[in-house]
Design a protein around this motif. Sequence first.
Motif, PDB file in Angstrom:
ATOM      1  N   GLU A 463     -13.012   4.932   5.621  1.00  0.00           N
ATOM      2  CA  GLU A 463     -12.499   5.054   4.259  1.00  0.00           C
ATOM      3  C   GLU A 463     -11.004   5.366   4.317  1.00  0.00           C
ATOM      4  O   GLU A 463     -10.507   5.970   5.287  1.00  0.00           O
ATOM      5  CB  GLU A 463     -13.237   6.160   3.508  1.00  0.00           C
ATOM      6  CG  GLU A 463     -14.733   5.970   3.408  1.00  0.00           C
ATOM      7  CD  GLU A 463     -15.102   4.736   2.609  1.00  0.00           C
ATOM      8  OE1 GLU A 463     -14.348   4.390   1.674  1.00  0.00           O
ATOM      9  OE2 GLU A 463     -16.144   4.125   2.905  1.00  0.00           O
ATOM     10  N   LEU A 464     -10.276   4.984   3.271  1.00  0.00           N
ATOM     11  CA  LEU A 464      -8.839   5.273   3.232  1.00  0.00           C
ATOM     12  C   LEU A 464      -8.569   6.762   3.362  1.00  0.00           C
ATOM     13  O   LEU A 464      -7.587   7.180   3.996  1.00  0.00           O
ATOM     14  CB  LEU A 464      -8.219   4.731   1.943  1.00  0.00           C
ATOM     15  CG  LEU A 464      -8.130   3.211   1.788  1.00  0.00           C
ATOM     16  CD1 LEU A 464      -7.465   2.855   0.458  1.00  0.00           C
ATOM     17  CD2 LEU A 464      -7.370   2.571   2.940  1.00  0.00           C
ATOM     18  N   ALA A 465      -9.431   7.574   2.779  1.00  0.00           N
ATOM     19  CA  ALA A 465      -9.226   9.021   2.812  1.00  0.00           C
ATOM     20  C   ALA A 465      -9.347   9.593   4.220  1.00  0.00           C
ATOM     21  O   ALA A 465      -8.861  10.706   4.490  1.00  0.00           O
ATOM     22  CB  ALA A 465     -10.221   9.712   1.875  1.00  0.00           C
ATOM     23  N   GLU A 466     -10.006   8.856   5.114  1.00  0.00           N
ATOM     24  CA  GLU A 466     -10.186   9.340   6.489  1.00  0.00           C
ATOM     25  C   GLU A 466      -8.949   9.104   7.358  1.00  0.00           C
ATOM     26  O   GLU A 466      -8.880   9.611   8.476  1.00  0.00           O
ATOM     27  CB  GLU A 466     -11.382   8.653   7.129  1.00  0.00           C
ATOM     28  CG  GLU A 466     -12.723   8.934   6.486  1.00  0.00           C
ATOM     29  CD  GLU A 466     -13.838   8.189   7.182  1.00  0.00           C
ATOM     30  OE1 GLU A 466     -14.235   8.627   8.279  1.00  0.00           O
ATOM     31  OE2 GLU A 466     -14.302   7.157   6.648  1.00  0.00           O
ATOM     32  N   THR A 468      -5.739   9.843   8.687  1.00  0.00           N
ATOM     33  CA  THR A 468      -4.821  10.974   8.787  1.00  0.00           C
ATOM     34  C   THR A 468      -3.930  10.794  10.009  1.00  0.00           C
ATOM     35  O   THR A 468      -4.275  10.058  10.943  1.00  0.00           O
ATOM     36  CB  THR A 468      -5.596  12.291   8.932  1.00  0.00           C
ATOM     37  OG1 THR A 468      -6.317  12.266  10.192  1.00  0.00           O
ATOM     38  CG2 THR A 468      -6.580  12.482   7.790  1.00  0.00           C
ATOM     39  N   THR A 492     -11.484  -1.387   6.140  1.00  0.00           N
ATOM     40  CA  THR A 492     -11.946  -0.645   4.967  1.00  0.00           C
ATOM     41  C   THR A 492     -12.513  -1.648   3.971  1.00  0.00           C
ATOM     42  O   THR A 492     -11.961  -2.727   3.780  1.00  0.00           O
ATOM     43  CB  THR A 492     -10.782   0.136   4.329  1.00  0.00           C
ATOM     44  OG1 THR A 492     -10.297   1.085   5.277  1.00  0.00           O
ATOM     45  CG2 THR A 492     -11.233   0.877   3.088  1.00  0.00           C
ATOM     46  N   THR A 513       0.392  -2.078  -1.953  1.00  0.00           N
ATOM     47  CA  THR A 513      -0.396  -0.876  -2.220  1.00  0.00           C
ATOM     48  C   THR A 513      -1.812  -1.310  -2.528  1.00  0.00           C
ATOM     49  O   THR A 513      -2.037  -2.193  -3.361  1.00  0.00           O
ATOM     50  CB  THR A 513       0.170  -0.084  -3.409  1.00  0.00           C
ATOM     51  OG1 THR A 513       1.524   0.280  -3.114  1.00  0.00           O
ATOM     52  CG2 THR A 513      -0.647   1.180  -3.646  1.00  0.00           C
ATOM     53  N   GLU A 515      -6.014   0.018  -3.246  1.00  0.00           N
ATOM     54  CA  GLU A 515      -6.798   1.127  -3.784  1.00  0.00           C
ATOM     55  C   GLU A 515      -8.271   0.868  -3.515  1.00  0.00           C
ATOM     56  O   GLU A 515      -8.753  -0.250  -3.671  1.00  0.00           O
ATOM     57  CB  GLU A 515      -6.570   1.252  -5.296  1.00  0.00           C
ATOM     58  CG  GLU A 515      -7.346   2.403  -5.936  1.00  0.00           C
ATOM     59  CD  GLU A 515      -7.240   2.376  -7.454  1.00  0.00           C
ATOM     60  OE1 GLU A 515      -7.569   3.407  -8.076  1.00  0.00           O
ATOM     61  OE2 GLU A 515      -6.841   1.331  -8.012  1.00  0.00           O
ATOM     62  N   ASP A 516      -8.996   1.915  -3.092  1.00  0.00           N
ATOM     63  CA  ASP A 516     -10.432   1.753  -2.880  1.00  0.00           C
ATOM     64  C   ASP A 516     -11.199   2.215  -4.116  1.00  0.00           C
ATOM     65  O   ASP A 516     -10.616   2.642  -5.125  1.00  0.00           O
ATOM     66  CB  ASP A 516     -10.891   2.479  -1.616  1.00  0.00           C
ATOM     67  CG  ASP A 516     -10.703   3.984  -1.682  1.00  0.00           C
ATOM     68  OD1 ASP A 516     -10.496   4.527  -2.786  1.00  0.00           O
ATOM     69  OD2 ASP A 516     -10.768   4.640  -0.620  1.00  0.00           O
ATOM     70  N   ALA A 518     -12.866   4.777  -4.621  1.00  0.00           N
ATOM     71  CA  ALA A 518     -12.765   6.221  -4.885  1.00  0.00           C
ATOM     72  C   ALA A 518     -11.433   6.589  -5.516  1.00  0.00           C
ATOM     73  O   ALA A 518     -11.180   7.760  -5.804  1.00  0.00           O
ATOM     74  CB  ALA A 518     -12.970   6.998  -3.587  1.00  0.00           C
ATOM     75  N   THR A 520      -8.482   6.130  -4.017  1.00  0.00           N
ATOM     76  CA  THR A 520      -7.501   6.477  -2.987  1.00  0.00           C
ATOM     77  C   THR A 520      -6.563   5.294  -2.769  1.00  0.00           C
ATOM     78  O   THR A 520      -7.005   4.154  -2.613  1.00  0.00           O
ATOM     79  CB  THR A 520      -8.201   6.829  -1.660  1.00  0.00           C
ATOM     80  OG1 THR A 520      -9.128   7.883  -1.896  1.00  0.00           O
ATOM     81  CG2 THR A 520      -7.191   7.264  -0.620  1.00  0.00           C
ATOM     82  N   HIS A 522      -3.203   3.518  -0.649  1.00  0.00           N
ATOM     83  CA  HIS A 522      -2.468   3.544   0.623  1.00  0.00           C
ATOM     84  C   HIS A 522      -1.518   2.364   0.670  1.00  0.00           C
ATOM     85  O   HIS A 522      -1.832   1.275   0.200  1.00  0.00           O
ATOM     86  CB  HIS A 522      -3.422   3.482   1.817  1.00  0.00           C
ATOM     87  CG  HIS A 522      -2.935   4.288   2.990  1.00  0.00           C
ATOM     88  ND1 HIS A 522      -1.773   3.989   3.675  1.00  0.00           N
ATOM     89  CD2 HIS A 522      -3.447   5.406   3.586  1.00  0.00           C
ATOM     90  CE1 HIS A 522      -1.597   4.877   4.639  1.00  0.00           C
ATOM     91  NE2 HIS A 522      -2.595   5.750   4.598  1.00  0.00           N
TER      92      HIS A 522
END
Length: 781
Positions: A463-466, A468, A492, A513, A515-516, A518, A520, A522
């Motif tokens: 996921e994009l949120a993962e 880091t 993703t 840019t 967006e998923d 959720a 998020t 990136h």
Amino acid sequence: MKSVVQEWIEPQPVEISRELVEAAEGQILVARALARRGLNKPNQVRAFLDPNCYLSASPQELPDLARAVDRLQAAIENHEQIGIWGDFDVDGQTATTLLHSSLKRLGANVYYHIPVRAAESHGVHPQKLVEFLKQGVQLLITCDTGVTAYDAVEICRQQGIDMLITDHHSLPPELPPALAVVNPQRLSEDHPLRPLCGVGCTWKVVEELYRRYGKIPELENDLDLVALGTIADLAELTRENRYLVQRGLKLLRETRRPALQAMLETAEIHSDFLSENHVSFVLAPRLNAIGRLDDANPIVEFLTTDDITTARLFAAKLEGLNARRRLLCDQVFQSVQAQIEREPTLLNNPALILEHPEWPAGVIGVVASHLAELYHLPVILFSAPPGQIARGSARSVEGINITQAIAAQQELLVSFGGHPMAAGLGIQSERIPEFKRAIFKYLISHYPDFSPTQKLIIDAFIELAEITPEMVASMERLAPFGPGNPPVLLATRNLMLKSFSPIGKSKEHLQLTVEDTAGTFHRVIWWQGANFNLPDTRFDLAFVARVSNYRGQSEVQLEWVAARPIASEQYILPLKRSIQVLDLRQEEITDTLIEAYLKEPETQLWREGELTGGPTGVDRYHLIPCHTLIIWNAPPGHKELESALHAASPERVILLHPESTPDFPQAFLTRLTGLIRYALQTGQTRLELRRLAAATYQREIVIQLGLKWLAAKGLFRIEFTSDSEYVIAPHGRPDPVHLAECEEKLKNLLQETKAYRAYYLRADAQALVETAMTAERKSKE
């Protein structure tokens, strides 16, 4: 432009032991990625990640190496004159530098020669060798060349000179009868030294030599040269190569070599964050530029100088040569693309093989590499000037040994050599059609199941949120990445494109840019993505994640690799909206009417060409976002209209046509000649391509051809330099043959422009604008 067909291979479950995870320092994603690369034992993982855990192979495992070192040692101790024959690419440059400096430190009398590409091409040129040997050479050793140098061996034999060959290129059916032929291709496929390139082979020779003298520690500081040459040569980054590059990159990050310090300064690269990417895309192209376009012999002094001032001056020269190389590559690439656009069936063949009399031989290899990656086909490009041997550069794709394919046609060739993924060759120009047919037949018969499909092996879906910095840094422990060890490919699911904008000097890249589901977001960089279709549905994205360091600032950067649609329903592309179009193309336009429109807020007038009264506007290169865009008259082509609409991103477009632009050669050339003469009269010796395109209201390709016509006519001396700029001077040299060719091509291009302007005037206004807006946003073409 369409993307190559891609097959996504999704990650399959892989079993990893607790010991394997521990060897990967507890990082499960790293352990899984390593297991998928075939590294499923803890000792293999430790050796892969930490060069201190790798057991380097003995140099003596290379056939003939001991004999070569025996002869070198004897030459040093007997004070014989040693001659080094190198090669002009980065692999050859670094191998020559490494051998020369290593022998000098041991007190050897040593000379070197790197062939000048334009005069000698690759290999050991017999006539030049005879001149080189006159310096009193008593022992000749090659670097990164020589495995097919039968004539050179015979010349040395006749003069009583021993010859040692160190090379890594594909072996001929029979080795030349040199005293020693040190070539890792003589080893078994699974041998750890098999992937060595030219500088790697040279390293093993000097490693054994220094071991005998008990001076191995003195050699360690030269591993930066080994890393530089190995990465630049696109050698497989596995086994011994990986070990050498790991150690060499560490030295590069702490470089004390003034030459590399100066190059990094010029390129604004912080050495602390230097990676294999910086070597591939920053250092190697600059070093290759001198070999492709000039004389690479001074590179040895550059790489070994202790004077930072001298190094900076030479680095500046490399910068200029690299700028010229980029421009030449762009010209050749555009020329190839034009041929493909005229004849798309070229891509239906098992290889893309093209020739042109004006392509510079020094850059066609770079372009061939780009095309092979772009179309996932073997590519062979020929520079074929009239009356001369055509010089070709070949680049291949995984699974096709292009050098074997070329070797099978050797009765048609003057010369050839290379390795599975790249080759060089020479041929009589009139035999190129026969060569094409023969290569096509060979590839069809030997690779019947090949298709130009790029296989994408996904390491993991996340996921994009993962994403880091810590996660990305852990994956980068698998670096250095390259052939044999590709970057970790993540993916993703179910994304939507929210925005995009072109970036780069020539707007050739995209910053997007995504967006998923959720919510998020990136940012993603798509290198060289400006000419490809953007997804118009929700999509899965495959990408490489890197920790990017620009001028010391660290951030996670996602690099677009591929997208696949996941829904049939289309969604509106970012920024697309209903456009109001006011069609006044057939109306009489008064100054009062135009002034009224221009007084409205956020209104721009796009107007180019010769001004014969009326309001002043801005050209296509200076348009900015606005509410209303007024288009004065018919643009020269659909790409120009699309890019103008993209730059202005208007909510309302007003189409006018108060005057026409003459699209026939005499009028265009008269206008172009007048612009250049005016520039010279006012002391200007440099003119930008964009300025001339705007002043004539023509496509840039028309300007380029017009300038070639004027130069061939002898009216001016015109040189194409960096940043789409021309250096001009009066009184050129007439070239009647080139003049006729340019005239015919120019006539055809202007007919295309005339046809498009006619279409523009009769097309439905709303459809014309909306189609152009959509085309620009989707494909940037």
